[in-house]
Design a protein around this motif. Structure first.
Motif, PDB file in Angstrom:
ATOM      1  N   UNK A   1      28.531  40.248  26.922  1.00  0.00           N
ATOM      2  CA  UNK A   1      28.147  39.894  28.294  1.00  0.00           C
ATOM      3  C   UNK A   1      26.654  40.144  28.494  1.00  0.00           C
ATOM      4  N   UNK A   2      26.088  39.487  29.482  1.00  0.00           N
ATOM      5  CA  UNK A   2      24.673  39.743  29.774  1.00  0.00           C
ATOM      6  C   UNK A   2      24.453  39.490  31.249  1.00  0.00           C
ATOM      7  N   UNK A   3      23.230  39.696  31.694  1.00  0.00           N
ATOM      8  CA  UNK A   3      22.998  39.411  33.115  1.00  0.00           C
ATOM      9  C   UNK A   3      21.780  38.515  33.310  1.00  0.00           C
ATOM     10  N   UNK A   4      21.516  37.652  32.305  1.00  0.00           N
ATOM     11  CA  UNK A   4      20.447  36.674  32.534  1.00  0.00           C
ATOM     12  C   UNK A   4      20.908  35.287  32.099  1.00  0.00           C
ATOM     13  N   UNK A   5      20.466  34.306  32.863  1.00  0.00           N
ATOM     14  CA  UNK A   5      20.740  32.910  32.479  1.00  0.00           C
ATOM     15  C   UNK A   5      19.396  32.226  32.298  1.00  0.00           C
ATOM     16  N   UNK A   6      19.354  31.294  31.365  1.00  0.00           N
ATOM     17  CA  UNK A   6      18.082  30.695  30.939  1.00  0.00           C
ATOM     18  C   UNK A   6      18.217  29.176  30.900  1.00  0.00           C
TER      19      UNK A   6
ATOM     20  N   UNK B   1      23.489  38.795  41.686  1.00  0.00           N
ATOM     21  CA  UNK B   1      22.917  37.629  40.989  1.00  0.00           C
ATOM     22  C   UNK B   1      22.295  38.034  39.650  1.00  0.00           C
ATOM     23  N   UNK B   2      22.438  37.147  38.654  1.00  0.00           N
ATOM     24  CA  UNK B   2      21.828  37.362  37.345  1.00  0.00           C
ATOM     25  C   UNK B   2      20.318  37.142  37.473  1.00  0.00           C
TER      26      UNK B   2
ATOM     27  N   UNK C   1      29.332  20.599  36.788  1.00  0.00           N
ATOM     28  CA  UNK C   1      29.821  21.930  36.366  1.00  0.00           C
ATOM     29  C   UNK C   1      28.662  22.876  36.053  1.00  0.00           C
ATOM     30  N   UNK C   2      27.530  22.314  35.618  1.00  0.00           N
ATOM     31  CA  UNK C   2      26.362  23.158  35.343  1.00  0.00           C
ATOM     32  C   UNK C   2      25.746  23.621  36.665  1.00  0.00           C
ATOM     33  N   UNK C   3      25.684  22.707  37.624  1.00  0.00           N
ATOM     34  CA  UNK C   3      25.178  23.070  38.959  1.00  0.00           C
ATOM     35  C   UNK C   3      26.034  24.203  39.548  1.00  0.00           C
ATOM     36  N   UNK C   4      27.375  24.054  39.386  1.00  0.00           N
ATOM     37  CA  UNK C   4      28.289  25.076  39.923  1.00  0.00           C
ATOM     38  C   UNK C   4      28.071  26.426  39.225  1.00  0.00           C
ATOM     39  N   UNK C   5      27.812  26.352  37.896  1.00  0.00           N
ATOM     40  CA  UNK C   5      27.607  27.619  37.180  1.00  0.00           C
ATOM     41  C   UNK C   5      26.301  28.285  37.625  1.00  0.00           C
ATOM     42  N   UNK C   6      25.252  27.497  37.849  1.00  0.00           N
ATOM     43  CA  UNK C   6      23.965  28.071  38.278  1.00  0.00           C
ATOM     44  C   UNK C   6      24.132  28.721  39.652  1.00  0.00           C
ATOM     45  N   UNK C   7      24.880  28.087  40.521  1.00  0.00           N
ATOM     46  CA  UNK C   7      25.161  28.674  41.844  1.00  0.00           C
ATOM     47  C   UNK C   7      25.906  30.000  41.666  1.00  0.00           C
ATOM     48  N   UNK C   8      26.883  29.995  40.731  1.00  0.00           N
ATOM     49  CA  UNK C   8      27.677  31.216  40.445  1.00  0.00           C
ATOM     50  C   UNK C   8      26.741  32.356  40.016  1.00  0.00           C
ATOM     51  N   UNK C   9      25.748  32.029  39.190  1.00  0.00           N
ATOM     52  CA  UNK C   9      24.800  33.061  38.711  1.00  0.00           C
ATOM     53  C   UNK C   9      24.029  33.675  39.881  1.00  0.00           C
ATOM     54  N   UNK C  10      23.842  32.887  40.934  1.00  0.00           N
ATOM     55  CA  UNK C  10      22.956  33.313  42.032  1.00  0.00           C
ATOM     56  C   UNK C  10      23.697  34.029  43.161  1.00  0.00           C
ATOM     57  N   UNK C  11      25.059  34.014  43.075  1.00  0.00           N
ATOM     58  CA  UNK C  11      25.851  34.670  44.145  1.00  0.00           C
ATOM     59  C   UNK C  11      25.778  36.186  44.018  1.00  0.00           C
ATOM     60  N   UNK C  12      25.893  36.877  45.169  1.00  0.00           N
ATOM     61  CA  UNK C  12      25.972  38.347  45.184  1.00  0.00           C
ATOM     62  C   UNK C  12      27.350  38.798  44.747  1.00  0.00           C
ATOM     63  N   UNK C  13      27.442  39.641  43.719  1.00  0.00           N
ATOM     64  CA  UNK C  13      28.751  40.210  43.368  1.00  0.00           C
ATOM     65  C   UNK C  13      28.502  41.428  42.488  1.00  0.00           C
ATOM     66  N   UNK C  14      28.653  42.620  43.069  1.00  0.00           N
ATOM     67  CA  UNK C  14      28.260  43.840  42.322  1.00  0.00           C
ATOM     68  C   UNK C  14      29.188  44.058  41.114  1.00  0.00           C
ATOM     69  N   UNK C  15      30.432  43.628  41.225  1.00  0.00           N
ATOM     70  CA  UNK C  15      31.379  43.867  40.102  1.00  0.00           C
ATOM     71  C   UNK C  15      30.875  43.179  38.827  1.00  0.00           C
ATOM     72  N   UNK C  16      30.312  41.967  38.986  1.00  0.00           N
ATOM     73  CA  UNK C  16      29.844  41.241  37.776  1.00  0.00           C
ATOM     74  C   UNK C  16      28.315  41.251  37.712  1.00  0.00           C
ATOM     75  N   UNK C  17      27.725  42.271  38.375  1.00  0.00           N
ATOM     76  CA  UNK C  17      26.255  42.473  38.436  1.00  0.00           C
ATOM     77  C   UNK C  17      25.491  41.164  38.679  1.00  0.00           C
TER      78      UNK C  17
END
Ligand code: AHG
Ligand code: MN
Ligand code: MN
Ligand code: MN
Length: 335
Positions: A204-209, A239-240, A221-237
């Motif tokens: 696992x990591x906490x950066x997307x490139x 936004x990346x 699906x890529x747009x949705x994943x980028x949005x997912x990276x930017x959401x607040x969620x402390x459990x999955x640390x």
């Protein structure tokens, strides 16, 4: 001062892993190391020697060729020709394959090399890390003239793959299918020394490139994943952190060391993605898989793609296994 094992000593030591090899692959890796040192010397002086900027030509990719693209290509071709272990070269900078003369070779030249001599050319004049990427295949038979079809092999048939990163230090990272090891160049002795044994990608990591400038052109699906990276969620640390250097070698090296996911998806301007299968995606996929990570095109495993032509491109999502799987999960939701 800790005595480090040099690349040469390491290769010979690992020779035992290949009982049938007679040292040709070891010598081929040595030849690649020599080219890397020559390129490193120019990269480190760039700005003081006439090696920056464009040379006025365009390569088969339609890119404005940089002087360092050509210099790096020449160094690899020269080192591989002199070494005599390689009979055939596919390079980003040449439309056709180069048939290497084996007249001075004592071996049969049973290896073929696909290479990106200088990766991240757009960054050369900006003093940002650049690299070289190589992928090695073995010829099935030596009694026939070598042909382009022979180098169009599946990525999972690679014998070895690696990259050099010319950054704050110069490193050579490679695999022969038995794990990934990193060597740092010690300029005071001109040797690559083992500094990163048995490299593993964190699951696992906490950066997307990704180049977010292409966001509007990405599949949903890529747009949705980028949005997912930017959401607040402390459990999955989340936004990346977003990290994009624009040199594939540097972005993959960071991913290999600290985890994360690198994406160059298909876009409306690059319907098959921008990165090339033979000398960017396959070698990086081999390295990342050998380090416990994952590399897919979005449709399939990168190493399972049957190449049809030298400079073909493929979309790529590569890095920490759990993060690549997460990207793919958005594809399912959309299909
Ligand atoms: P190269 O310099 O060998 O042509 O490769 C450049 C590639 C790769 O290094 C990087 O990941 C990608 O181009 C960046 O592309 P964008 O500038 O379109 O983001
Ligand atoms: Mn290029
Ligand atoms: Mn490249
Ligand atoms: Mn290149």
């Amino acid at each position: 001062m800790m005595a480090f094992k040099t690349l040469g000593q390491f290769i010979i030591e690992k020779q035992a892993d290949f009982p049938y090899a007679k040292g040709e692959l070891s010598r081929l890796l040595r030849d690649i190391g020599i080219a890397a040192k020559m390129i490193n010397r120019e990269v480190n002086k760039a700005g003081l020697v006439d090696i920056l900027g464009e040379n006025g030509n365009h390569n088969v990719q339609g890119e404005a060729q940089k002087k360092l693209d050509v210099y790096a290509d020449e160094q690899f071709v020269e080192a591989l020709t002199r070494g005599g272990e390689c009979c055939y070269i596919a390079s980003e900078e040449h439309e056709e394959c180069i048939e290497v003369s084996l007249k001075n070779s004592v071996s049969k030249g049973k290896y073929m090399v696909c290479m990106d001599p200088l990766d991240g050319s757009a960054n050369i004049d900006l003093n940002v890390s650049v690299g070289s990427i190589f992928s090695i295949y073995r010829r099935e038979r030596l009694d026939t003239p070598v042909s382009e079809e022979e180098i169009l092999q599946y990525g999972h048939e690679q014998v070895a793959a690696g990259y050099v990163i010319y950054g704050s230090s110069t490193m050579l990272v490679y695999t022969t299918g038995k794990g990934v090891n990193g060597f740092t160049l010690d300029p005071s002795i001109g040797e690559f020394c083992l500094s990163h044994p048995n490299m593993q990608v964190p699951v696992d990591g906490n950066s997307y490139s990704v180049n977010e400038g292409n966001y509007l052109k990405f599949p949903q699906y890529i747009k949705d994943y980028i949005k997912y990276c930017q959401e607040e969620d402390s459990v999955t640390s989340r936004p990346y952190t977003s990290r994009y250097i624009g040199s594939m070698v540097a972005d993959i090296h960071r991913t290999l060391i600290m985890g994360g996911v690198f994406l160059y998806p298909e876009t409306s301007s690059y319907p098959s993605g921008k990165l090339r299968l033979l000398y960017e995606c396959n070698p990086m996929a081999f390295i990342i898989e050998q380090a416990g990570g994952k590399a897919v095109s979005g449709k399939e495993r990168v190493l399972g793609i049957k190449p049809s032509h030298l400079h073909q491109r493929t979309p790529i999502v590569i890095g920490s296994k759990n993060m690549v799987d997460k990207v793919l999960s958005f594809k399912k939701e959309n299909s």
